[in-house]
Design an enzyme around this catalytic site. Structure first.
Site, PDB file in Angstrom:
ATOM      1  CD  GLU A  84      -2.989  -0.894   0.003  1.00  0.00           C
ATOM      2  OE1 GLU A  84      -3.054   0.210  -0.562  1.00  0.00           O
ATOM      3  OE2 GLU A  84      -3.682  -1.874  -0.332  1.00  0.00           O
TER       4      GLU A  84
ATOM      5  CE1 TYR B 189      -6.662   3.108  -0.036  1.00  0.00           C
ATOM      6  CE2 TYR B 189      -4.262   3.064   0.107  1.00  0.00           C
ATOM      7  CZ  TYR B 189      -5.440   2.535  -0.372  1.00  0.00           C
ATOM      8  OH  TYR B 189      -5.417   1.430  -1.173  1.00  0.00           O
TER       9      TYR B 189
ATOM     10  CG  ASP C 122      -8.221   4.133  -4.166  1.00  0.00           C
ATOM     11  OD1 ASP C 122      -9.451   4.222  -4.424  1.00  0.00           O
ATOM     12  OD2 ASP C 122      -7.481   3.311  -4.739  1.00  0.00           O
TER      13      ASP C 122
ATOM     14  CB  CYS D  37     -24.466   4.471 -12.537  1.00  0.00           C
ATOM     15  SG  CYS D  37     -23.391   5.921 -12.615  1.00  0.00           S
TER      16      CYS D  37
END
Length: 288
Positions: A33, A116, A134, A201
């Site tokens: 990460e 994060y 993110d 959506c």
């Protein structure tokens, strides 16, 4: 919302990334990460593999020297991340018995570990139900939930948005799936026909409204350029230091960039950040 189509899509279309295996340790997840921040996965994978072979645990990595770490970091960019990782490993050894902690506050207290990364470790290493946000996730949520083509500046409420979407079961898989959707389909220029969430959506249901000129301008400002910046010059200077077996004179650094003022500013910033040092003879080297 029904996210089973997303999970099914992910299981079929996920990229084959080396650390996405059940036997990757929490240390391996944390390392991946940090390395992947603002860096394409394809560039990270070979370096991650080399690091995990050389330093498979925080205890092994904690014994490394700064110059070893910076040489191994290579051209990943933002080399301060490498030194912060070294501080992080040493803190894990001294305060957590060499084991990556599984509590949010403990992770956030580690050097170089931000919101994060801490939540990504909790989700992907320890299987916890936590929001992982993110750039890719923010873009998906902006379109899917808010009906906006582009996300605005990052804000704390992004965590609330993602928390509201997290399923009670399979939350870690959902988190990596929505990240993958943003990386492969819901990209800055989306491929909507391939999206498993197309029918749900909000941006699609609103008729795909175009972003305003102000939104486009703000998004453009957030994209960091590289060519000609001090960051590029710093990278060129670091390359000389990484490849040198002995301390180098100023002249070896002067040849990498024609603008003396910018070159001097970049070199000073490396010295100030602890990424380079000058010995008593006036020669430059990586920190020891």
């Amino acid at each position: 919302m029904d996210f089973q189509p997303l999970i099914n899509w992910y299981r079929t279309h996920q990229r084959d990334i080396v650390w996405r295996t059940p036997d990757t340790s929490p240390w391996g997840i944390l390392l991946s990460e940090v390395m992947s921040q603002q860096t394409p996965v394809a560039r990270v994978e070979p370096i991650w593999l080399a690091w995990m072979e050389r330093w498979p645990t925080p205890a092994a990595f904690a014994q490394a020297s700064s110059d070893e770490v910076l040489r191994a970091w290579g051209t990943l960019g933002y080399p301060r991340r490498a030194l912060r990782l070294l501080d992080c490993a040493r803190t894990i050894v001294s305060q957590h018995d060499g084991k990556v902690p599984a509590l949010l506050d403990d992770l956030l207290a580690l050097p170089g570990i931000g919101d994060y990364t801490a939540r990504a470790v909790l989700a992907f290493a320890f299987g916890q139900r936590v929001p992982v946000v993110d750039t890719n996730v923010r873009r998906v949520v902006s379109r899917l939930v808010h009906g906006a083509y582009l996300p605005g500046p990052a804000r704390r409420s992004d965590l609330d948005d993602v928390t509201a979407l997290l399923p009670n079961d399979e939350a870690p898989e959902f988190s990596v799936a929505i990240m993958e959707l943003g990386a492969l389909v819901c990209t800055p220029t989306p491929r909507c026909s391939e999206c498993p969430l197309l029918a749900q959506c909000s941006w699609q249901l609103a008729g795909c409204p175009a972003p305003s000129e102000d939104e486009l301008a703000a998004a453009k400002r957030r994209v960091q350029k590289f060519a000609g910046t001090d960051r590029q010059v710093r990278g060129l200077l670091m390359k000389v230091l990484r490849e040198a077996q002995e301390p180098v004179p100023q002249s070896a650094l002067d040849v990498v960039w024609p603008d003396a003022a910018q070159r001097s500013r970049a070199l000073y910033s490396l010295l100030e950040d602890g990424l380079a040092e000058q010995n008593p003879d006036g020669l430059f080297r990586l920190p020891q």
